[in-house]
Scaffold this active site. Structure first.
Site, PDB file in Angstrom:
ATOM      1  CE  LYS A 276      13.149 -11.021 -10.801  1.00 15.94           C
ATOM      2  NZ  LYS A 276      14.185 -10.782 -10.043  1.00 15.94           N
TER       3      LYS A 276
ATOM      4  CD  GLU B 178       9.481 -11.394  -9.160  1.00 17.03           C
ATOM      5  OE1 GLU B 178      10.980 -10.972 -10.043  1.00 17.03           O
ATOM      6  OE2 GLU B 178       9.131 -10.810  -8.558  1.00 17.03           O
TER       7      GLU B 178
ATOM      8  CD1 TRP C 191      -0.050  -6.027  -3.852  1.00 19.79           C
ATOM      9  CD2 TRP C 191       0.177  -6.444  -1.552  1.00 19.79           C
ATOM     10  NE1 TRP C 191       0.225  -6.934  -4.028  1.00 19.79           N
ATOM     11  CE2 TRP C 191       0.815  -7.895  -2.592  1.00 19.79           C
ATOM     12  CE3 TRP C 191       0.017  -7.033  -0.373  1.00 19.79           C
ATOM     13  CZ2 TRP C 191       0.867  -8.820  -2.267  1.00 19.79           C
ATOM     14  CZ3 TRP C 191       0.667  -8.277   0.415  1.00 19.79           C
ATOM     15  CH2 TRP C 191       0.861  -9.348  -0.617  1.00 19.79           C
TER      16      TRP C 191
ATOM     17  CD  GLU D 147      16.480 -12.349  -9.502  1.00 17.22           C
ATOM     18  OE1 GLU D 147      16.390 -12.574  -8.395  1.00 17.22           O
ATOM     19  OE2 GLU D 147      17.020 -11.673  -9.743  1.00 17.22           O
TER      20      GLU D 147
ATOM     21  NE  ARG E 102       4.160   1.712  -1.132  1.00 16.21           N
ATOM     22  CZ  ARG E 102       5.413   1.982  -0.339  1.00 16.21           C
ATOM     23  NH1 ARG E 102       6.476   3.291  -0.533  1.00 16.21           N
ATOM     24  NH2 ARG E 102       5.824   1.574   0.727  1.00 16.21           N
TER      25      ARG E 102
ATOM     26  CB  CYS F 236      -1.026  -0.497   1.193  1.00 10.63           C
ATOM     27  SG  CYS F 236      -1.468  -1.561   1.314  1.00 10.63           S
TER      28      CYS F 236
ATOM     29  CE  LYS G 180      11.585  -2.044  -6.154  1.00 11.49           C
ATOM     30  NZ  LYS G 180      12.172  -3.485  -6.706  1.00 11.49           N
TER      31      LYS G 180
ATOM     32  CG  ASN H 242       1.521   0.390   4.108  1.00 12.13           C
ATOM     33  OD1 ASN H 242       1.397  -1.054   4.209  1.00 12.13           O
ATOM     34  ND2 ASN H 242       3.375   0.726   4.033  1.00 12.13           N
ATOM     35  N   GLY H 243      -0.324  -1.822   6.030  1.00  9.36           N
ATOM     36  CA  GLY H 243      -0.113  -2.589   7.374  1.00  9.36           C
ATOM     37  C   GLY H 243      -1.236  -3.923   7.488  1.00  9.36           C
TER      38      GLY H 243
ATOM     39  CG  HIS I 271      19.430 -36.636  -8.053  1.00 11.79           C
ATOM     40  ND1 HIS I 271      19.861 -38.433  -7.596  1.00 11.79           N
ATOM     41  CD2 HIS I 271      20.952 -36.107  -7.770  1.00 11.79           C
ATOM     42  CE1 HIS I 271      21.291 -38.061  -6.752  1.00 11.79           C
ATOM     43  NE2 HIS I 271      21.490 -36.547  -7.660  1.00 11.79           N
TER      44      HIS I 271
HETATM   45  O1  M6R Z   1      12.856  -5.298  -0.555  1.00  8.89           O
HETATM   46  P1  M6R Z   1      13.435  -6.361  -0.154  1.00  8.89           P
HETATM   47  O2  M6R Z   1      14.894  -6.592  -1.221  1.00  8.89           O
HETATM   48  O3  M6R Z   1      13.833  -6.851   1.173  1.00  8.89           O
HETATM   49  O4  M6R Z   1      12.732  -7.697  -0.953  1.00  8.89           O
HETATM   50  C1  M6R Z   1      12.443  -8.924  -0.994  1.00  8.89           C
HETATM   51  C2  M6R Z   1      11.642  -9.570  -1.224  1.00  8.89           C
HETATM   52  O5  M6R Z   1      10.103  -8.923  -1.720  1.00  8.89           O
HETATM   53  C3  M6R Z   1      11.626  -8.737  -3.417  1.00  8.89           C
HETATM   54  O6  M6R Z   1      13.650  -9.807  -3.753  1.00  8.89           O
HETATM   55  C4  M6R Z   1      11.153 -10.235  -4.945  1.00  8.89           C
HETATM   56  O7  M6R Z   1      11.569 -11.295  -4.771  1.00  8.89           O
HETATM   57  C5  M6R Z   1      11.511  -9.491  -6.340  1.00  8.89           C
HETATM   58  N1  M6R Z   1      10.315  -8.973  -6.479  1.00  8.89           N
HETATM   59  C6  M6R Z   1      12.205 -10.173  -6.884  1.00  8.89           C
HETATM   60  O8  M6R Z   1      11.545  -9.962  -8.114  1.00  8.89           O
END
Ligand code: M6R
Length: 607
Positions: A483, A486, A74, A479, A27, A2, A602, A98-99, A502
């Site tokens: 990516k 996501e 969010w 990673e 965000r 949020c 974000k 927010n929270g 395995h």
């Molecule tokens: O702000 P942070 O690095 O603590 O965030 C951690 C994860 O939420 C963040 O890396 C998330 O996995 C990303 N969307 C990856 O692209």
């Protein structure tokens, strides 16, 4: 997560509030709303979906007023509908949050028993009713908020407007960030400095438990015990330009291409080029005395931690425990007396990581953080701050923050190695030289952009994609898969190359592309064997390697992507580029929302 903005202004606020929300779109959100105060009325407009819907709603039903609050939501409690969108309001009070209010259930039950009617499924609405009850009982807004805050458990940043007060807003923070901004005859609240960037550069970061009354004259801040306190006003440095796309189509694309510059910027503050040494900020802690380090993070930052484990163990011979933050705290980890705990986070606000940090702090650990936002909560709570200088990262998919994290962690690995007597001067100088080469190597990797764009159509139709890597490149496979998942919504998994046989090999057929990350080197032969196992079962391999590797094993691959030949230490930074570009171009080919993928936020400020 949020986003919150509030303005006590001298001009109309609705458009400026929406503008602020636009700067927080990155965000992640699924509904939005504003509420102004005018003529003794709360004027509320809300819409589900993108901000454009709220703009349409405001064009149909304008919200006049010189004071107001706004929010991008969010969803946590309750679906992303208009009735669950913030602000939540009663006759007297409107607020944005927010929270998470963890104890909202008993609070809601008690409020319902007292006759209060709820219109949403959210946890937030209880706060509106609680404050409202106090105001209806005759308390001032300040006293009402003072009475309610101690009843709330969980994490919150709040901005509250009052029907009968068109000259003030009240903000509060516990666990979620909130800043105060100071303008000319105007005062603002925002989730971050970026939200307020075009309005002001003069910012106060509220501390945990603070609450604040803002008027056109300024702000009065109180701590948890309701004592008036002074918090410093700092120059935010956030510019509106930093959150513009320039000539790029997406923020993610811009951020991928910024990597040579921001990694160079980051390395500059950790390397002494002339002396050829690694230099870290001063710390009142003997790094040579550590016997073990615990590294905790989430998502992409966790994959940076995985790479760091290889480096710390290899170079400094220092045992490393790593864990994702959401698991770490609840498994009752064994923390060595006087040990070092390291937290990695782009935002410095991720709730799981922050909770783990506080757990370690309470257990007497020295706290080091690698963060990209130097004013973040983690940065402020750390004993040793190791900043990355990636600049604002707006794309939800983390790219440049990751490579900058790796740059800092590589420097830290070398520093620990020197301190522990595991690296001599000549070796340290060699490491510095390799790190200095990183920006050029990143540029060389970026030069394959068009070629990768052209091969995106090979991956875009896939339902599943596997990524393989070995050693410090194994986290890169994870990673790469993250990516792709996501932003293109294709199911993707990363595996250690040798682990393929395995189990995951059962998934292989001609419809499952396998992306292999394999710089040439001592373990290359083994990875080639794993590739052959895939190919023998009809699997289609995309090999990402250097010229030597491609010459040796590229034949028969679906495609190859050639990386520059680099030292193994810097390979994870360089190989990050093709996996980022591949995910990016596949997402573009599929037409997904690259910068704001569905369901993602974000900065995840709820546990
Ligand atoms: O702000 P942070 O690095 O603590 O965030 C951690 C994860 O939420 C963040 O890396 C998330 O996995 C990303 N969307 C990856 O692209």
């Amino acid at each position: 997560m949020c986003g919150i903005i509030g303005i006590v202004g001298k001009e109309q606020v609705a458009d400026r509030l929406v503008d602020g929300l636009r700067r927080m779109e990155y965000r992640g959100y699924d509904s939005a709303g504003v509420c102004t105060v005018e003529g003794g009325q709360l004027i509320r407009r809300r819409a589900e979906g993108k901000l454009g819907n709220l703009v349409i709603e405001l064009a149909r039903n304008p919200a006049q007023g010189l004071i107001g609050i706004a929010h991008t939501r969010w969803a946590t409690h309750g679906a992303p509908t208009t009735s669950n969108a913030h602000p939540h309001a009663t006759e007297q009070v409107a607020l944005v949050h927010n929270g998470i209010i963890e104890n909202f259930k008993p609070l809601r039950e008690a409020l319902t028993a007292r006759g209060r009617k709820f219109e949403s499924e959210t946890d937030t609405e209880v706060v509106a009713h609680l404050v409202s009850e106090q105001v209806e009982a005759g308390l001032s807004p300040q006293d009402a908020v003072k009475a309610v805050l101690p009843q709330l458990r969980g994490a919150f940043a709040l901005a509250i407007a009052f029907r009968a007060h068109d000259d003030m807003l009240i903000g509060a923070r516990l666990g979620s960030p909130l800043v105060v901004g100071y303008g000319e005859g105007e005062t603002y609240l925002g989730s971050d400095a970026l939200a307020l960037a075009p309005l002001t550069q003069r910012i106060t970061y509220l501390e945990e438990g603070d609450w604040v009354v803002i008027t056109r004259e300024g702000a009065q801040i109180f701590d948890t015990d309701n004592n008036e306190v002074t918090r410093p006003i700092v120059a935010s440095g956030a510019t509106a330009a930093a959150i513009e796309k320039g000539n790029y189509r997406h923020f993610m694309q811009k951020e991928i291409f910024e990597q040579p510059v921001v990694v160079a910027q980051t390395l500059r503050s950790y390397l002494r080029r002339v002396e050829q040494t690694v230099a870290l900020p001063q710390i009142d802690f003997d790094l040579a005395s550590i016997n073990r380090v615990t590294i905790v993070a989430c998502g992409t930052s966790f994959y940076a931690a995985m790479v760091a484990k290889y480096w710390f163990e290899q170079f400094a011979r220092l045992p490393v425990d790593i864990d994702v933050a959401s698991e770490f705290r609840y498994r009752d980890p064994v923390l060595e007396e006087g040990g070092l705990s390291l937290f990695i986070s782009q935002s410095g606000e991720t709730a799981d990581t922050l909770a783990a940090l506080r757990h370690c702090k309470a257990a007497g650990q020295t706290i080091a953080v690698v963060v990209n936002v130097p004013t973040s909560t983690m940065a402020r709570e750390a004993d040793l701050l190791l900043p990355t200088h990636a600049g604002p990262e707006i794309g939800v998919a983390s790219t440049k923050a990751f490579t900058c994290q790796l740059a800092v962690l590589a420097a830290l690995a070398a520093h620990l190695a020197v301190k522990r007597g595991r690296m001599n001067r000549a070796e340290e100088a060699a490491i510095v030289e390799h790190l200095v080469e990183v920006p050029a190597a990143l540029n060389a990797a970026l030069a394959h952009d068009e070629e990768i764009a052209a091969m995106a159509h090979l991956i875009a139709p896939a339902r599943d994609v596997l990524y393989l890597g070995r050693g410090a490149d194994y986290p890169l496979a994870l990673e790469g898969a993250l990516k792709l998942k996501e932003i293109s919504y294709i199911h993707a998994e990363g595996y250690a190359s040798g682990e393929m046989k395995h189990g995951p090999i059962a998934l292989i057929d001609e419809l499952v592309p396998v992306i292999v990350l394999a710089p040439s080197g001592p373990l290359f032969e083994k990875t080639v064997s794993n590739m052959q196992e895939v190919r023998a079962r009809g699997g289609k391999v995309v090999l990402i390697s250097d010229a030597e590797g491609i010459a040796e094993a590229g034949e028969g691959c679906l495609a190859t992507i050639e990386m520059p030949k680099v030292h193994p230490l810097i390979a994870p930074l360089v190989y990050a580029v093709p996996v980022q570009l591949l995910a990016y171009h596949v997402a573009v080919a599929k037409g997904t929302d690259v910068d704001q993928p569905r369901n993602l936020a974000k900065s995840v400020t709820v546990e």
